[in-house]
Scaffold this motif. Structure first.
Motif, PDB file in Angstrom:
ATOM      1  N   VAL A   1      44.363   5.268 -28.397  1.00 35.20           N
ATOM      2  CA  VAL A   1      43.854   4.112 -29.141  1.00 35.20           C
ATOM      3  C   VAL A   1      45.069   2.896 -28.661  1.00 35.20           C
ATOM      4  CG1 VAL A   1      42.357   5.120 -30.729  1.00 35.20           C
ATOM      5  CG2 VAL A   1      44.731   4.684 -31.267  1.00 35.20           C
ATOM      6  N   ALA A   2      45.928   3.051 -27.961  1.00 36.14           N
ATOM      7  CA  ALA A   2      47.023   2.019 -27.557  1.00 36.14           C
ATOM      8  C   ALA A   2      46.354   0.982 -26.842  1.00 36.14           C
ATOM      9  CB  ALA A   2      48.140   2.518 -26.948  1.00 36.14           C
ATOM     10  N   PRO A   3      46.206  -0.364 -27.294  1.00 37.92           N
ATOM     11  CA  PRO A   3      45.358  -1.249 -26.231  1.00 37.92           C
ATOM     12  C   PRO A   3      45.910  -1.480 -24.915  1.00 37.92           C
ATOM     13  CG  PRO A   3      46.006  -2.147 -28.546  1.00 37.92           C
ATOM     14  CD  PRO A   3      46.473  -0.701 -28.483  1.00 37.92           C
ATOM     15  N   LEU A   4      47.146  -1.272 -24.661  1.00 38.06           N
ATOM     16  CA  LEU A   4      48.039  -1.432 -23.413  1.00 38.06           C
ATOM     17  C   LEU A   4      47.513  -0.295 -22.478  1.00 38.06           C
ATOM     18  CD1 LEU A   4      51.551  -2.716 -24.099  1.00 38.06           C
ATOM     19  CD2 LEU A   4      49.409  -4.099 -23.285  1.00 38.06           C
ATOM     20  N   ASN A   5      46.899   0.749 -23.082  1.00 40.48           N
ATOM     21  CA  ASN A   5      46.398   2.022 -22.232  1.00 40.48           C
ATOM     22  C   ASN A   5      44.861   1.856 -22.124  1.00 40.48           C
ATOM     23  OD1 ASN A   5      47.316   4.593 -20.717  1.00 40.48           O
ATOM     24  ND2 ASN A   5      46.242   5.511 -22.430  1.00 40.48           N
ATOM     25  N   LEU A   6      44.177   0.957 -22.543  1.00 47.27           N
ATOM     26  CA  LEU A   6      42.931   0.701 -22.535  1.00 47.27           C
ATOM     27  C   LEU A   6      42.619  -0.351 -21.406  1.00 47.27           C
ATOM     28  CD1 LEU A   6      41.858   1.265 -26.028  1.00 47.27           C
ATOM     29  CD2 LEU A   6      41.579   2.888 -24.240  1.00 47.27           C
ATOM     30  N   ILE A   7      41.792  -0.152 -20.354  1.00 47.25           N
ATOM     31  CA  ILE A   7      41.419  -1.071 -19.331  1.00 47.25           C
ATOM     32  C   ILE A   7      39.883  -1.314 -19.337  1.00 47.25           C
ATOM     33  CG2 ILE A   7      41.942  -1.711 -16.778  1.00 47.25           C
ATOM     34  CD1 ILE A   7      44.562  -1.237 -18.492  1.00 47.25           C
ATOM     35  N   PRO A   8      39.401  -2.384 -19.186  1.00 47.02           N
ATOM     36  CA  PRO A   8      38.067  -2.507 -19.173  1.00 47.02           C
ATOM     37  C   PRO A   8      37.696  -2.251 -17.553  1.00 47.02           C
ATOM     38  CG  PRO A   8      39.176  -4.568 -19.050  1.00 47.02           C
ATOM     39  CD  PRO A   8      39.979  -3.770 -19.484  1.00 47.02           C
ATOM     40  N   ALA A   9      36.602  -1.424 -17.603  1.00 49.32           N
ATOM     41  CA  ALA A   9      36.271  -1.070 -16.042  1.00 49.32           C
ATOM     42  C   ALA A   9      34.861  -0.588 -15.830  1.00 49.32           C
ATOM     43  CB  ALA A   9      37.273   0.507 -15.857  1.00 49.32           C
ATOM     44  N   CYS A  10      34.553  -0.324 -14.622  1.00 53.60           N
ATOM     45  CA  CYS A  10      33.194  -0.065 -14.280  1.00 53.60           C
ATOM     46  C   CYS A  10      32.991   1.590 -14.497  1.00 53.60           C
ATOM     47  CB  CYS A  10      32.872  -0.638 -13.008  1.00 53.60           C
ATOM     48  SG  CYS A  10      33.699   0.393 -11.702  1.00 53.60           S
ATOM     49  N   SER A  11      31.923   2.186 -14.616  1.00 57.17           N
ATOM     50  CA  SER A  11      31.678   3.554 -14.790  1.00 57.17           C
ATOM     51  C   SER A  11      32.235   4.093 -13.413  1.00 57.17           C
ATOM     52  CB  SER A  11      29.930   3.583 -15.158  1.00 57.17           C
ATOM     53  OG  SER A  11      29.823   3.109 -16.113  1.00 57.17           O
ATOM     54  N   ASP A  12      31.954   3.712 -12.406  1.00 61.36           N
ATOM     55  CA  ASP A  12      32.223   4.374 -11.075  1.00 61.36           C
ATOM     56  C   ASP A  12      33.783   4.515 -11.018  1.00 61.36           C
ATOM     57  OD1 ASP A  12      29.563   4.586 -10.436  1.00 61.36           O
ATOM     58  OD2 ASP A  12      29.732   3.062  -8.891  1.00 61.36           O
ATOM     59  N   CYS A  13      34.740   3.601 -11.364  1.00 67.96           N
ATOM     60  CA  CYS A  13      36.106   3.323 -11.397  1.00 67.96           C
ATOM     61  C   CYS A  13      36.454   4.558 -12.293  1.00 67.96           C
ATOM     62  CB  CYS A  13      36.595   2.183 -11.621  1.00 67.96           C
ATOM     63  SG  CYS A  13      36.457   1.189  -9.935  1.00 67.96           S
ATOM     64  N   ASN A  14      36.034   4.326 -13.617  1.00 64.46           N
ATOM     65  CA  ASN A  14      36.411   5.373 -14.602  1.00 64.46           C
ATOM     66  C   ASN A  14      36.008   6.674 -14.304  1.00 64.46           C
ATOM     67  OD1 ASN A  14      37.105   5.899 -17.244  1.00 64.46           O
ATOM     68  ND2 ASN A  14      35.158   6.002 -17.841  1.00 64.46           N
ATOM     69  N   LYS A  15      34.877   7.147 -13.459  1.00 70.20           N
ATOM     70  CA  LYS A  15      34.821   8.440 -13.116  1.00 70.20           C
ATOM     71  C   LYS A  15      35.891   8.719 -12.290  1.00 70.20           C
ATOM     72  CE  LYS A  15      29.921   8.506 -14.302  1.00 70.20           C
ATOM     73  NZ  LYS A  15      28.663   8.478 -14.157  1.00 70.20           N
ATOM     74  N   ALA A  16      35.965   8.048 -11.192  1.00 66.20           N
ATOM     75  CA  ALA A  16      36.935   8.256  -9.834  1.00 66.20           C
ATOM     76  C   ALA A  16      38.144   8.540 -10.608  1.00 66.20           C
ATOM     77  CB  ALA A  16      36.773   7.020  -8.885  1.00 66.20           C
ATOM     78  N   LYS A  17      38.900   7.934 -11.569  1.00 63.86           N
ATOM     79  CA  LYS A  17      40.203   8.193 -11.699  1.00 63.86           C
ATOM     80  C   LYS A  17      40.419   9.628 -12.314  1.00 63.86           C
ATOM     81  CE  LYS A  17      42.907   4.871 -13.823  1.00 63.86           C
ATOM     82  NZ  LYS A  17      42.972   5.863 -14.724  1.00 63.86           N
ATOM     83  N   LEU A  18      39.347  10.005 -12.920  1.00 66.82           N
ATOM     84  CA  LEU A  18      39.352  11.284 -13.794  1.00 66.82           C
ATOM     85  C   LEU A  18      40.395  11.476 -14.629  1.00 66.82           C
ATOM     86  CD1 LEU A  18      38.664  13.561 -10.504  1.00 66.82           C
ATOM     87  CD2 LEU A  18      36.890  12.909 -12.268  1.00 66.82           C
ATOM     88  N   ASP A  19      41.264  12.844 -14.672  1.00 70.01           N
ATOM     89  CA  ASP A  19      42.288  12.740 -15.721  1.00 70.01           C
ATOM     90  C   ASP A  19      43.650  13.172 -14.939  1.00 70.01           C
ATOM     91  OD1 ASP A  19      40.846  12.474 -17.784  1.00 70.01           O
ATOM     92  OD2 ASP A  19      40.290  14.496 -17.993  1.00 70.01           O
ATOM     93  N   ALA A  20      43.663  12.414 -13.698  1.00 69.94           N
ATOM     94  CA  ALA A  20      45.013  12.667 -13.003  1.00 69.94           C
ATOM     95  C   ALA A  20      45.970  12.233 -13.749  1.00 69.94           C
ATOM     96  CB  ALA A  20      44.847  11.987 -11.484  1.00 69.94           C
ATOM     97  N   ILE A  21      47.303  12.994 -13.538  1.00 67.99           N
ATOM     98  CA  ILE A  21      48.523  12.939 -14.307  1.00 67.99           C
ATOM     99  C   ILE A  21      49.560  12.378 -13.046  1.00 67.99           C
ATOM    100  CG2 ILE A  21      50.481  13.604 -15.412  1.00 67.99           C
ATOM    101  CD1 ILE A  21      48.736  15.815 -16.738  1.00 67.99           C
ATOM    102  N   PRO A  22      50.121  11.056 -13.010  1.00 68.93           N
ATOM    103  CA  PRO A  22      51.068  10.834 -12.002  1.00 68.93           C
ATOM    104  C   PRO A  22      52.321  11.548 -11.879  1.00 68.93           C
ATOM    105  CG  PRO A  22      50.984   9.185 -13.768  1.00 68.93           C
ATOM    106  CD  PRO A  22      49.830  10.356 -14.029  1.00 68.93           C
ATOM    107  N   ALA A  23      52.769  12.264 -10.819  1.00 63.51           N
ATOM    108  CA  ALA A  23      53.865  12.940 -10.643  1.00 63.51           C
ATOM    109  C   ALA A  23      55.095  12.341 -10.448  1.00 63.51           C
ATOM    110  CB  ALA A  23      53.451  14.446 -10.003  1.00 63.51           C
ATOM    111  N   SER A  24      54.905  11.168  -9.646  1.00 64.71           N
ATOM    112  CA  SER A  24      55.918  10.416  -8.825  1.00 64.71           C
ATOM    113  C   SER A  24      55.595   9.064  -9.125  1.00 64.71           C
ATOM    114  CB  SER A  24      56.170  10.797  -7.538  1.00 64.71           C
ATOM    115  OG  SER A  24      54.948  10.294  -7.111  1.00 64.71           O
TER     116      SER A  24
END
Length: 236
Positions: free
Chosen positions: A82-105
């Protein structure tokens, strides 16, 4: 601080927020106490939702905002659920495309609309596919001053969200809407009519958004001799 340095990969994934607070509980805080209509935190949700200029998704710069995206997924970073800086307004398609990937680098860190300010130098381009029906191929280039990490992040963003296909589809619809006008201009002035009009539109679009898909499309069309000489016409 990590986002300002484009190093969100340094924030470790976790499944325990505190000894007695789990991932599932934090997800419920978001869904039931923030995102749900009438919830205590819904006013904050609505404010973030409405923050994107023109109601456009800042990730694809095209579709309408439909939800909030967790930049770092709440399943792996529940303390930021619920941290506001981690919440981005987005379209449904982009939200789904990002999935739950964790940046490793650093190269894998997704572009963050609040912290990443790409230069006004042109980095989005298009080229005309010389066949009928014609099409545009969109791609990115490296402006002077961009680091290797930023180049990799932009390319990853462009690829993972399928922006080349999205922009090509939008450009095809744009051409359908202006084809009749281009035909009239070509008949009135075969030498410069079409090119001059496309050039004027490219300048107008660039004033509003230097790296918008319309800017890239009109620039590519105006610079193509094949297109301006009749390539815009449909297949016979």
């Amino acid at each position: 601080m990590a986002a300002q340095r484009a190093r969100l990969d340094e924030i470790a994934a976790h499944n325990i927020v505190a000894p007695d607070i789990t991932v599932g509980e934090m997800e419920k805080v978001y869904t039931r106490r923030m995102a749900k209509i009438g919830a205590p935190g819904r006013d904050i949700y609505d404010a973030i939702f409405a923050a994107s200029p023109g109601g456009r998704c800042p990730l694809c710069m095209q579709r309408s905002v439909a939800t909030l995206d967790h930049h770092l997924p709440k399943a792996h970073f529940p303390s930021l659920a619920v941290a506001p800086l981690n919440l981005i307004p987005a379209c449904s398609d982009c939200n789904k495309a990002k999935l739950d990937a964790i940046p490793a680098s650093a190269e894998e860190v997704p572009l963050h609309p609040y912290f990443d300010r790409l230069s006004d130098e042109v980095w989005l381009h298009a080229e005309v596919v010389e066949r009928r029906p014609t099409a545009l191929r969109f791609y990115t280039t490296r402006p002077a001053g961009w680091s290797d990490v930023l180049v990799a992040r932009v390319q990853s963003h462009f690829r993972s969200l399928g922006l080349a296909a999205l922009f090509a589809s939008e450009a095809a619809e744009e051409l359908l809407n202006i084809r009749h006008q281009l035909s009239l201009l070509n008949a009135a002035n075969p030498e410069r009519g079409v090119r001059d009009e496309l050039h004027r539109r490219a300048i107008s679009c660039a004033t509003a958004r230097a790296n918008g898909w319309r800017t890239a499309a009109y620039r590519a069309w105006s610079e193509s001799n094949w297109f301006c000489s009749g390539g815009f016409l449909p297949a016979r």
